[in-house]
Design a protein around this motif. Structure first.
Motif, mmCIF file in Angstrom:
data_model
loop_
_atom_site.group_PDB
_atom_site.id
_atom_site.type_symbol
_atom_site.label_atom_id
_atom_site.label_comp_id
_atom_site.label_asym_id
_atom_site.label_seq_id
_atom_site.Cartn_x
_atom_site.Cartn_y
_atom_site.Cartn_z
ATOM 1 N N TRP A 71 -87.650 -13.035 -32.466
ATOM 2 C CA TRP A 71 -86.028 -11.445 -32.731
ATOM 3 C C TRP A 71 -85.074 -11.533 -32.695
ATOM 4 C CZ3 TRP A 71 -83.136 -9.921 -28.610
ATOM 5 C CH2 TRP A 71 -83.364 -10.562 -27.554
ATOM 6 N N HIS A 72 -84.750 -10.351 -32.854
ATOM 7 C CA HIS A 72 -83.326 -10.513 -34.302
ATOM 8 C C HIS A 72 -82.649 -9.100 -33.400
ATOM 9 C CE1 HIS A 72 -84.443 -14.141 -35.073
ATOM 10 N NE2 HIS A 72 -85.797 -13.105 -36.520
ATOM 11 N N VAL A 73 -81.258 -8.703 -33.040
ATOM 12 C CA VAL A 73 -80.474 -7.867 -32.362
ATOM 13 C C VAL A 73 -79.915 -7.661 -33.638
ATOM 14 C CG1 VAL A 73 -79.279 -6.341 -31.291
ATOM 15 C CG2 VAL A 73 -81.512 -7.543 -30.847
ATOM 16 N N GLU A 74 -79.424 -6.461 -34.427
ATOM 17 C CA GLU A 74 -78.708 -6.385 -35.112
ATOM 18 C C GLU A 74 -77.368 -5.278 -35.126
ATOM 19 O OE1 GLU A 74 -77.623 -8.095 -38.263
ATOM 20 O OE2 GLU A 74 -79.479 -9.414 -37.022
ATOM 21 N N ASP A 75 -76.411 -4.738 -35.106
ATOM 22 C CA ASP A 75 -75.013 -4.408 -34.687
ATOM 23 C C ASP A 75 -75.032 -3.282 -35.468
ATOM 24 O OD1 ASP A 75 -73.525 -3.021 -33.627
ATOM 25 O OD2 ASP A 75 -71.620 -4.706 -33.501
ATOM 26 N N ILE A 76 -75.475 -1.395 -35.680
ATOM 27 C CA ILE A 76 -75.397 -1.234 -36.627
ATOM 28 C C ILE A 76 -74.308 0.325 -35.775
ATOM 29 C CG2 ILE A 76 -77.637 -1.403 -37.618
ATOM 30 C CD1 ILE A 76 -78.254 1.379 -36.327
ATOM 31 N N VAL A 83 -86.173 -8.104 -36.392
ATOM 32 C CA VAL A 83 -85.265 -7.412 -36.977
ATOM 33 C C VAL A 83 -84.990 -6.218 -36.289
ATOM 34 C CG1 VAL A 83 -83.322 -7.149 -38.519
ATOM 35 C CG2 VAL A 83 -85.048 -8.450 -38.761
ATOM 36 N N SER A 84 -84.757 -5.961 -35.199
ATOM 37 C CA SER A 84 -84.067 -4.854 -34.777
ATOM 38 C C SER A 84 -82.575 -4.000 -34.631
ATOM 39 C CB SER A 84 -84.529 -4.388 -32.876
ATOM 40 O OG SER A 84 -84.727 -3.727 -32.437
ATOM 41 N N ARG A 96 -77.354 2.173 -42.701
ATOM 42 C CA ARG A 96 -76.479 1.035 -42.311
ATOM 43 C C ARG A 96 -77.751 0.327 -41.146
ATOM 44 N NH1 ARG A 96 -72.787 3.739 -37.259
ATOM 45 N NH2 ARG A 96 -71.304 4.555 -38.414
ATOM 46 N N ALA A 97 -79.163 1.197 -40.974
ATOM 47 C CA ALA A 97 -80.011 -0.170 -40.749
ATOM 48 C C ALA A 97 -80.673 -0.851 -41.657
ATOM 49 C CB ALA A 97 -81.312 0.880 -40.348
ATOM 50 N N ALA A 98 -81.094 -0.766 -42.602
ATOM 51 C CA ALA A 98 -81.616 -0.847 -44.190
ATOM 52 C C ALA A 98 -80.616 -2.150 -44.340
ATOM 53 C CB ALA A 98 -81.515 -0.195 -45.023
ATOM 54 N N VAL A 117 -91.857 -10.310 -41.691
ATOM 55 C CA VAL A 117 -90.501 -9.769 -41.144
ATOM 56 C C VAL A 117 -91.048 -7.906 -41.156
ATOM 57 C CG1 VAL A 117 -88.855 -9.405 -41.034
ATOM 58 C CG2 VAL A 117 -89.548 -11.683 -42.346
ATOM 59 N N ALA A 118 -90.962 -7.825 -39.163
ATOM 60 C CA ALA A 118 -91.530 -6.676 -38.937
ATOM 61 C C ALA A 118 -89.684 -5.953 -38.692
ATOM 62 C CB ALA A 118 -91.466 -6.572 -36.996
ATOM 63 N N ILE A 119 -89.534 -5.056 -39.347
ATOM 64 C CA ILE A 119 -88.326 -3.848 -38.976
ATOM 65 C C ILE A 119 -88.821 -3.479 -37.954
ATOM 66 C CG2 ILE A 119 -87.121 -1.899 -39.468
ATOM 67 C CD1 ILE A 119 -87.493 -2.148 -42.932
ATOM 68 N N ASP A 120 -87.287 -3.113 -36.674
ATOM 69 C CA ASP A 120 -87.588 -2.391 -35.273
ATOM 70 C C ASP A 120 -88.623 -2.810 -34.317
ATOM 71 O OD1 ASP A 120 -85.530 -1.426 -34.068
ATOM 72 O OD2 ASP A 120 -86.676 0.113 -33.717
ATOM 73 N N LEU A 121 -89.773 -3.211 -34.491
ATOM 74 C CA LEU A 121 -90.677 -2.822 -33.798
ATOM 75 C C LEU A 121 -91.978 -3.268 -34.872
ATOM 76 C CD1 LEU A 121 -90.936 -0.455 -31.228
ATOM 77 C CD2 LEU A 121 -91.165 -2.805 -30.660
ATOM 78 N N PRO A 122 -93.113 -4.662 -34.125
ATOM 79 C CA PRO A 122 -94.057 -5.155 -35.062
ATOM 80 C C PRO A 122 -94.890 -3.736 -34.607
ATOM 81 C CG PRO A 122 -94.040 -6.865 -33.481
ATOM 82 C CD PRO A 122 -92.618 -5.705 -32.728
#
Ligand code: NAX
Ligand code: K
Length: 512
Positions: A202-207, A181-182, A30-32, A154-159
Motif C-alpha cells: 500500500w501507498h499513501v499519496e499526499d493530496i 494507492v490511498s 487531485r486524487a486522480a 491496482v486498487a484506488i483508495d481501498l480494494p
C-alpha cells in the motif's frame, strides 16, 4: 501519523473543500492526478499495455473515470468498464462527461463481464470508503471474475469490497490487489494480517488534505513513521557519564537458552544503556561473561534456571523473560519482582519500570492472578500466541485489537503486540502501529533483541514510558531494515539486528 475512520475521512474531505475554497470535483482531480502520477512511475505505457479501469457508481468510480482521462491524455491505452447503478454521484457524472470519446466505455452485465487476459493491468475503482455492506450480485460477480483472472491489479483508495476499519464476512467478495494507492492517511484495514492478500503493497499519496482538521480530530489509531519519532532521543550531553543513562537489570536465560540472554543484553548495550547487570543461572555465567564483556553478571545459585531475585535498589529498569524457562522457582522470582517493583521508595517514588517478555509472559498467562500485581506502565511484549495466553483467542484481527486495548487499559500497562506493523497499546487506549521492520525479522531471537532495546530506553531518565516504547519498537524495526540491506531477508539473524541498533538510533537522533 493518525489513522481515521471512513466517516472521519469523509469529514476531512469536506473540511478540506471548505478551508481551501475548492470544489469536490477539484479534490477528486487531485486524487486522480496523484494516483496517475504513482501509476506512471510504476509502469510506463509499454509495460502497462491496455489498462482496464473498473468504475463503480460513487466517488471511487469518479476517481477511476478521472484517472482514465488523465492516463489517456498521458498516452496510455485505456478502456473503462462501468458498474451499472440506479444513480451516480455528482462528481462521477462530471468526470463521465469529461471522458474523451476516444476512450472505449462499456457497461458491465452479468452475462457480459469484461474480458481480462492474463497480465492485464486493471485499476479497481469500484468501491472505496463508501462501502456500506458486503458486495453481492453483479458487483460481487465482477470482483470474483477479476480475482480469477491473472491480472495485475491496482486498487484506488481501498480494494473494493474491503471495509476501511471492520472485518468482512469470511466468504464475501473482495478485490485482491497487488497495490493499493490511498490518499492522505493510511487506513486501519491496511495494517492487519488478515487483509494482506487484498491490500497488497500500500501507498499513501499526499493530496493536501486539511492539516488543521487532522490535528483536531481524535482517534485511537496512530501510525509510527519517521516523523513521529524524530527528535525523540535526546542528544548525549558532552559531560555525561555512564550513570547518566541508567543502570538496567536483565533477568534471563536457562540451560540451553542462554543465547536469548546474550542477545537481549547485546541489544540493551547497543541501545545506549549506561550500565547493564544480568542475573543468569549458574550454567550461563561463563557463556555470558565471555560473550558480553561490557555487562556485569550475577550468577544464580541454581545451575539450570533462575531461583533468586537480586536486590533492586541500584537499577532504573528491569527486564525479565528472554530464555527464562518456566520453572516453579522462576515463577516465584517473577512474583517477587512484580511486588517489589511496585513498592515506592524514598529514591524512587514511582514503580520501577519493567519489561516483561517471552517465558515471563507465559508464566503470567499460567498464573493470571499475577496480572493484578503489574505495576503501572509495565511493558509487555507478547506475540499473538503469548497474548492469547494472557486473554482469550481472538475471533479475527479486529477483535484482537479490541482485546489488546481492553487489556492495556484494564492493567494500565503498555502492551507491544509483535508482528508486521507491531501494535503498541497504551494505558489510555491508544493503538500505535509501527512502520519499520521486515519479514527477515521473523527469526529466533528478534524478540529478545526488542526486549534489550526497551530495557535500555526505559532505563534512560529523560524518556517518558510511552516515548521510550514507541521509539524502541521503531528503532528495532529500523535496525532490521538496515541489517537486511547487507544480509537479505532470508539471511538475517537476530545478532544482525543488534549490530544495527546503533545506526538506527543515530538516524532517529539526526532527524529533527
Ligand atoms: N469525498 C471526496 O471529496 C473525495 C473522495 N474520494 C474518493 O471517493 C471514495 C468515497 O466515495 P463515496 O463516498 O462516493 O463511496 P464509494 O465510491 O466507495 O461508493 C459509494 C456508492 O456505492 C454504493 N454502495 C455502497 N456499498 C455498496 C454495496 N455493497 N453494493 C452496491 N453499492 C454499494 C453507495 O450507495 C454509493 O452509491 C473514496 O474511497 C475515494 O476513492 C477521492 O476522490 C478524494 C476526494
Ligand atoms: K477501489
Amino acid at each position: 501519523m493518525k489513522i481515521l475512520t471512513a466517516a472521519q475521512t469523509r469529514a476531512l474531505d469536506q473540511a478540506t473543500i471548505q478551508e481551501q475554497g475548492i470544489t469536490s470535483a477539484q479534490l477528486m482531480e487531485r486524487a486522480a492526478s496523484a494516483f496517475v502520477e504513482w501509476l506512471s512511475h510504476q509502469f510506463d505505457s509499454n509495460e502497462a499495455g491496455e489498462i482496464l479501469l473498473l468504475c463503480g457508481p460513487g466517488n471511487n468510480g469518479g476517481d477511476g473515470l478521472a484517472a482514465a482521462r488523465l492516463l489517456h491524455q498521458a498516452g496510455y491505452a485505456v478502456r473503462v468498464a462501468l458498474l451499472p447503478a440506479e444513480k451516480q454521484s455528482a462528481d462521477w457524472q462530471h468526470n463521465r462527461q469529461q471522458l474523451p470519446a476516444a476512450v472505449p466505455v462499456a457497461e458491465m452485465e452479468a452475462e457480459k463481464l469484461p474480458e481480462i487476459a492474463s497480465g492485464t493491468l486493471v485499476v479497481d475503482a469500484l468501491f472505496g470508503t463508501g462501502l456500506s455492506r458486503p458486495l453481492e450480485g453483479l458487483a460481487a460477480a465482477v470482483v470474483r471474475h477479476l480475482n480469477k483472472a491473472q491480472a495485475r491489479v491496482v486498487a484506488i483508495d481501498l480494494p473494493s469490497g474491503l471495509f476501511a476499519e471492520a472485518p468482512q464476512p469470511a466468504d464475501s467478495a473482495v478485490v485482491r490487489a497487488q497495490h493499493t494507492v490511498s490518499f492522505g492517511l493510511p487506513k486501519l484495514a491496511f495494517l492487519l494480517p488478515q487483509n494482506a492478500d487484498f491490500v497488497g503493497a500500500w501507498h499513501v499519496e499526499d493530496i493536501g488534505l486539511s492539516k488543521r482538521f487532522i490535528n483536531e480530530t481524535a482517534t485511537p489509531w496512530h501510525y509510527t513513521d519517521a516523523a513521529a519519532v524524530a527528535g525523540a532521543l535526546p542528544p548525549r550531553p558532552k559531560f555525561s557519564h555512564k550513570g547518566t543513562f541508567g543502570h538496567a537489570l536483565l533477568l534471563a536465560g536457562s540451560r540451553g537458552k542462554m543465547g536469548a540472554a546474550v542477545l537481549a543484553a547485546g541489544a540493551c548495550l547497543r541501545g545506549g544503556v549506561g550500565l547493564l547487570t544480568a542475573h543468569v543461572p549458574g550454567c550461563g555465567y561463563d557463556i555470558f561473561q565471555i560473550s558480553q564483556p561490557e555487562a556485569m553478571c550475577l550468577p544464580d545459585p541454581q545451575v539450570a534456571y533462575l531461583s533468586k531475585l537480586p536486590k533492586l535498589d541500584a537499577y532504573q529498569a528491569v527486564g525479565i523473560g528472554p530464555g527464562l524457562g518456566q520453572a516453579e522457582a522462576t515463577y516465584t522470582v517473577l512474583r517477587k519482582l512484580l511486588k517489589n517493583a511496585a513498592k515506592s521508595t524514598e529514591k524512587r517514588p514511582t514503580p520501577l519500570p519493567l519489561v516483561i517478555d517471552a517465558d515471563a509472559l507465559n508464566l503470567l498467562g499460567s498464573h493470571r492472578a499475577l496480572l493484578k500485581l503489574l505495576p503501572e506502565n509495565t511493558i509487555l511484549t507478547p506475540h499473538p500466541k503469548e497474548f492469547e495466553r494472557l486473554t482469550e483467542p481472538a475471533r479475527d484481527d479486529y477483535h484482537r485489537l479490541e482485546l489488546l486495548r481492553d487489556f492495556a487499559t484494564a492493567h494500565r500497562c503498555l502492551v507491544v503486540l509483535k508482528g508486521a506493523y507491531t501494535c503498541l497499546a497504551t494505558p489510555t487506549g491508544e493503538l500505535h502501529f509501527n512502520s519499520t521492520g521486515n519479514a527477515g525479522m521473523a527469526t529466533g531471537g528478534s524478540g529478545d533483541v526488542l526486549t534489550g532495546v526497551l530495557l535500555a530506553l526505559r532505563a534512560h531518565a529523560q524518556l517518558p514510558a510511552f516515548e521510550a516504547v514507541r521509539l524502541s519498537v521503531y528503532a528495532h524495526g529500523r535496525a532490521g531494515d538496515l541489517a537486511a540491506v547487507h544480509t537479505g531477508q532470508a539471511g538475517l539473524v537476530a545478532g544482525d539486528i543488534v549490530r544495527h541498533i546503533g545506526p538506527a538510533l543515530a538516524e532517529v537522533q539526526a532527524q529533527i
